[in-house]
Write an enzyme that holds these catalytic residues in place. Structure first.
Site, PDB file in Angstrom:
ATOM      1  N   GLY A   1       0.824  -1.206   0.000  1.00  0.00           N
ATOM      2  CA  GLY A   1       0.000   0.000   0.000  1.00  0.00           C
ATOM      3  C   GLY A   1       0.857   1.253   0.000  1.00  0.00           C
ATOM      4  O   GLY A   1       0.539   2.256   0.654  1.00  0.00           O
ATOM      5  N   ALA A   2       1.940   1.215  -0.787  1.00  0.00           N
ATOM      6  CA  ALA A   2       2.884   2.355  -0.803  1.00  0.00           C
ATOM      7  C   ALA A   2       2.451   3.454  -1.764  1.00  0.00           C
ATOM      8  O   ALA A   2       3.147   4.452  -1.898  1.00  0.00           O
ATOM      9  CB  ALA A   2       4.285   1.845  -1.170  1.00  0.00           C
TER      10      ALA A   2
ATOM     11  N   ASN B   1       0.911  -2.570   5.415  1.00  0.00           N
ATOM     12  CA  ASN B   1       0.122  -1.345   5.538  1.00  0.00           C
ATOM     13  C   ASN B   1      -1.140  -1.356   4.668  1.00  0.00           C
ATOM     14  O   ASN B   1      -2.125  -0.703   5.001  1.00  0.00           O
ATOM     15  CB  ASN B   1       1.024  -0.158   5.165  1.00  0.00           C
TER      16      ASN B   1
ATOM     17  N   TYR C   1     -14.867  -3.516   9.700  1.00  0.00           N
ATOM     18  CA  TYR C   1     -13.553  -2.861   9.668  1.00  0.00           C
ATOM     19  C   TYR C   1     -12.865  -3.027  11.029  1.00  0.00           C
ATOM     20  O   TYR C   1     -11.694  -3.420  11.098  1.00  0.00           O
ATOM     21  CB  TYR C   1     -13.680  -1.376   9.296  1.00  0.00           C
TER      22      TYR C   1
ATOM     23  N   LYS D   1      -9.272  -5.058  12.099  1.00  0.00           N
ATOM     24  CA  LYS D   1      -8.130  -4.433  12.774  1.00  0.00           C
ATOM     25  C   LYS D   1      -7.875  -5.074  14.145  1.00  0.00           C
ATOM     26  O   LYS D   1      -6.734  -5.143  14.597  1.00  0.00           O
ATOM     27  CB  LYS D   1      -8.348  -2.920  12.883  1.00  0.00           C
TER      28      LYS D   1
ATOM     29  N   LEU E   1      -7.265   8.819  14.000  1.00  0.00           N
ATOM     30  CA  LEU E   1      -7.579   9.564  12.762  1.00  0.00           C
ATOM     31  C   LEU E   1      -6.330  10.114  12.057  1.00  0.00           C
ATOM     32  O   LEU E   1      -5.597  10.917  12.627  1.00  0.00           O
ATOM     33  CB  LEU E   1      -8.446  10.739  13.192  1.00  0.00           C
TER      34      LEU E   1
ATOM     35  N   GLU F   1      -6.287   9.195   1.988  1.00  0.00           N
ATOM     36  CA  GLU F   1      -7.424   8.909   1.089  1.00  0.00           C
ATOM     37  C   GLU F   1      -8.399   7.908   1.716  1.00  0.00           C
ATOM     38  O   GLU F   1      -9.365   7.483   1.082  1.00  0.00           O
ATOM     39  CB  GLU F   1      -6.893   8.362  -0.250  1.00  0.00           C
TER      40      GLU F   1
HETATM   41  P1  NDP Z   1      -5.031   5.292   1.764  1.00  0.00           P
HETATM   42  O1  NDP Z   1      -6.342   4.993   1.129  1.00  0.00           O
HETATM   43  O2  NDP Z   1      -4.447   6.625   1.563  1.00  0.00           O
HETATM   44  O3  NDP Z   1      -3.971   4.169   1.357  1.00  0.00           O
HETATM   45  C1  NDP Z   1      -4.325   2.815   1.317  1.00  0.00           C
HETATM   46  C2  NDP Z   1      -3.250   2.056   0.596  1.00  0.00           C
HETATM   47  O4  NDP Z   1      -3.582   0.658   0.600  1.00  0.00           O
HETATM   48  C3  NDP Z   1      -3.131   2.478  -0.861  1.00  0.00           C
HETATM   49  O5  NDP Z   1      -1.759   2.608  -1.184  1.00  0.00           O
HETATM   50  C4  NDP Z   1      -3.744   1.333  -1.638  1.00  0.00           C
HETATM   51  O6  NDP Z   1      -3.052   1.152  -2.876  1.00  0.00           O
HETATM   52  C5  NDP Z   1      -3.439   0.159  -0.708  1.00  0.00           C
HETATM   53  N1  NDP Z   1      -4.334  -0.964  -0.952  1.00  0.00           N
HETATM   54  C6  NDP Z   1      -5.679  -1.036  -0.752  1.00  0.00           C
HETATM   55  N2  NDP Z   1      -6.134  -2.233  -1.152  1.00  0.00           N
HETATM   56  C7  NDP Z   1      -5.064  -2.919  -1.634  1.00  0.00           C
HETATM   57  C8  NDP Z   1      -4.890  -4.193  -2.203  1.00  0.00           C
HETATM   58  N3  NDP Z   1      -5.924  -5.047  -2.380  1.00  0.00           N
HETATM   59  N4  NDP Z   1      -3.650  -4.586  -2.571  1.00  0.00           N
HETATM   60  C9  NDP Z   1      -2.596  -3.753  -2.407  1.00  0.00           C
HETATM   61  N5  NDP Z   1      -2.687  -2.529  -1.885  1.00  0.00           N
HETATM   62  C10 NDP Z   1      -3.922  -2.121  -1.498  1.00  0.00           C
HETATM   63  O7  NDP Z   1      -5.266   5.024   3.324  1.00  0.00           O
HETATM   64  P2  NDP Z   1      -4.269   5.029   4.575  1.00  0.00           P
HETATM   65  O8  NDP Z   1      -2.920   5.421   4.192  1.00  0.00           O
HETATM   66  O9  NDP Z   1      -4.952   5.776   5.648  1.00  0.00           O
HETATM   67  O10 NDP Z   1      -4.316   3.491   4.969  1.00  0.00           O
HETATM   68  C11 NDP Z   1      -3.158   2.705   5.196  1.00  0.00           C
HETATM   69  C12 NDP Z   1      -3.426   1.757   6.359  1.00  0.00           C
HETATM   70  O11 NDP Z   1      -3.616   2.515   7.541  1.00  0.00           O
HETATM   71  C13 NDP Z   1      -4.659   0.892   6.201  1.00  0.00           C
HETATM   72  O12 NDP Z   1      -4.366  -0.414   6.659  1.00  0.00           O
HETATM   73  C14 NDP Z   1      -5.657   1.558   7.134  1.00  0.00           C
HETATM   74  O13 NDP Z   1      -6.626   0.660   7.602  1.00  0.00           O
HETATM   75  C15 NDP Z   1      -4.744   2.034   8.236  1.00  0.00           C
HETATM   76  N6  NDP Z   1      -5.236   3.089   9.093  1.00  0.00           N
HETATM   77  C16 NDP Z   1      -5.654   4.284   8.584  1.00  0.00           C
HETATM   78  C17 NDP Z   1      -6.111   5.275   9.428  1.00  0.00           C
HETATM   79  C18 NDP Z   1      -6.625   6.586   8.936  1.00  0.00           C
HETATM   80  O14 NDP Z   1      -7.317   7.288   9.696  1.00  0.00           O
HETATM   81  N7  NDP Z   1      -6.327   6.987   7.712  1.00  0.00           N
HETATM   82  C19 NDP Z   1      -6.108   5.076  10.887  1.00  0.00           C
HETATM   83  C20 NDP Z   1      -5.683   3.782  11.298  1.00  0.00           C
HETATM   84  C21 NDP Z   1      -5.239   2.836  10.436  1.00  0.00           C
HETATM   85  P3  NDP Z   1      -3.727   0.789  -4.295  1.00  0.00           P
HETATM   86  O15 NDP Z   1      -5.126   1.304  -4.267  1.00  0.00           O
HETATM   87  O16 NDP Z   1      -2.834   1.467  -5.285  1.00  0.00           O
HETATM   88  O17 NDP Z   1      -3.631  -0.702  -4.347  1.00  0.00           O
HETATM   89  C1  8X3 Z   2      -8.971   4.205  10.681  1.00  0.00           C
HETATM   90  C2  8X3 Z   2      -9.354   5.059  11.815  1.00  0.00           C
HETATM   91  O1  8X3 Z   2     -11.217   5.485  13.504  1.00  0.00           O
HETATM   92  O2  8X3 Z   2     -11.794   5.583  11.142  1.00  0.00           O
HETATM   93  O3  8X3 Z   2      -8.570   2.957  11.118  1.00  0.00           O
HETATM   94  O4  8X3 Z   2     -11.380   3.495  12.188  1.00  0.00           O
HETATM   95  S1  8X3 Z   2     -11.011   4.875  12.175  1.00  0.00           S
END
Ligand code: NDP
Ligand code: 8X3
Length: 259
Positions: free
Chosen positions: A13-14, A91, A157, A161, A189, A193
Site C-alpha cells: 500500500g505504498a 500497511n 472494519y 483491525k 484519525l 485517502e
Molecule cells: P489510503 O487509502 O491513503 O492508502 C491505502 C493504501 O492501501 C493504498 O496505497 C492502496 O493502494 C493500498 N491498498 C488497498 N487495497 C489494496 C490491495 N488489495 N492490494 C494492495 N494494496 C492495497 O489510506 P491510509 O494510508 O490511511 O491506509 C493505510 C493503512 O492505515 C490501512 O491499513 C488503514 O486501515 C490504516 N489506518 C488508517 C487510518 C486513517 O485514519 N487513515 C487510521 C488507522 C489505520 P492501491 O489502491 O494502489 O492498491
Molecule cells: C482508521 C481510523 O477510527 O476511522 O482505522 O477506524 S477509524
C-alpha cells in the site's frame, strides 16, 4: 538509533497515505525499498520523487494483496537481489462503508477481510519463512484504534483491525526464540485517502471526517514506523496506539467551529 542502511524494506500500500509516507521516511535511512500496491503509476511517480531527493535503490511491485495466487507468484518471482526482505510493513488496507451490520453490503465486508486480514496473512506467509531461515527480520503491521475499540457501524472494519492486533501477538509467539521482531502500529484519525475510499469518492462526506480538527498526518505514522525499525536489535516495540491530541476515543474527536 540502529542503522538499517542497505536493509530491504517491503511496504504494501505504498501508493498513498501512510504507505507512501513510510516510503519517504525509509528512503532517508538508506534502506532499499520494495514498494507494492495495485496502482503502478502512483508507485512510479513516488520513485521519481524519491530519486530527486536522494539516490535510492528501489523496486516496484504491482500487487493486489487480496489475490493469494498473485501474492505467492509475485514474491516468488522477486529478483535474487530483492528476495531477502528484512522489514515488512503490512500497511495495505481499507474500509468500505459505515453501515449497521443488519444492512451492510456483504461485498464490502469481503473486500475488507480479503485485504486487511487475508492480504496481510498472504504477504506475511510468503516472506516470514525467509526471515526465520535467516534469523533476521521485522514485521510491522499497521492496525488501528479500531482494533482496540469497536465503534458504531464500524463492525467489520473494526473486526479486521482487532484481528491484525491479535495476529501481531500471535506471530511474535510463533517466531519465539528467533531474532525476528513484530510490531503493531495502531493510529487514530489520519488524514489520507482512507475516507474517500470508505465513502467511495463522496468528497463532502470524506472531508467531514477531518473537519474542524487537527488529525494525524501520514508522516506522523511513518516516523513511528521508522522508529520501531531502528531500535537496537534487542528492543521489540510490540504495540503503539497513537491518536491526535483532538482525539480521546475512536468516535470522540474534538471539533472547533462546529455549528
Ligand atoms: P489510503 O487509502 O491513503 O492508502 C491505502 C493504501 O492501501 C493504498 O496505497 C492502496 O493502494 C493500498 N491498498 C488497498 N487495497 C489494496 C490491495 N488489495 N492490494 C494492495 N494494496 C492495497 O489510506 P491510509 O494510508 O490511511 O491506509 C493505510 C493503512 O492505515 C490501512 O491499513 C488503514 O486501515 C490504516 N489506518 C488508517 C487510518 C486513517 O485514519 N487513515 C487510521 C488507522 C489505520 P492501491 O489502491 O494502489 O492498491
Ligand atoms: C482508521 C481510523 O477510527 O476511522 O482505522 O477506524 S477509524
Amino acid at each position: 538509533m540502529g542503522s538499517i542502511q542497505n536493509q530491504t524494506v517491503l511496504i504494501t500500500g505504498a501508493s498513498s497515505g501512510i504507505g507512501a509516507a513510510c516510503a519517504r521516511a525509509f528512503a532517508q535511512t538508506g534502506a532499499r525499498l520494495i514498494l507494492a500496491a495495485r496502482r503502478l503509476d502512483r508507485l512510479q511517480s513516488l520513485v521519481t520523487e524519491l530519486n530527486h531527493l536522494t539516490a535510492i535503490d528501489s523496486h516496484v511491485l504491482q500487487l493486489d494483496v487480496s489475490d493469494r495466487a498473485q501474492v505467492e507468484s509475485t514474491i516468488r518471482a522477486l529478483p535474487e537481489e530483492w528476495s531477502s526482505v528484512d522489514i515488512l510493513v503490512n500497511n495495505a488496507g481499507l474500509s468500505r462503508g459505515l453501515d449497521p451490520l443488519q444492512t451492510g453490503e456483504i461485498e464490502d465486508w469481503e473486500e475488507m477481510i480479503d485485504t486487511n486480514l487475508k492480504g496481510l496473512l498472504y504477504v506475511t506467509r510468503a516472506l516470514l519463512p525467509g526471515m526465520v531461515e535467516r534469523d533476521r527480520g521485522h514485521v510491522i503491521n499497521i492496525g488501528s484504534i479500531a482494533g482496540h475499540e469497536a465503534y458504531a457501524r464500524g463492525n467489520v472494519y473494526c473486526a479486521t483491525k482487532a484481528a491484525v492486533r491479535s495476529l501481531s501477538r500471535g506471530i511474535k509467539m510463533d517466531v519465539f526464540g528467533t531474532a525476528i521482531r513484530v510490531s503493531c502500529v495502531d493510529p487514530g484519525l489520519v488524514e489520507t485517502e482512507f475516507s474517500q475510499v470508505r465513502f467511495r469518492g463522496d468528497t463532502p462526506r470524506a472531508e467531514k471526517v477531518y473537519a474542524g480538527t487537527t488529525p494525524l498526518t501520514p508522516e506522523d505514522i511513518a516516523e513511528i514506523v521508522v522508529f520501531c525499525a531502528t531500535r537496537p536489535p534487542h528492543v521489540n516495540i510490540s504495540e503503539v496506539l497513537v491518536v491526535c491530541t483532538d482525539q480521546a476515543a475512536a468516535t470522540m474527536v474534538y471539533r472547533r467551529n462546529e455549528a
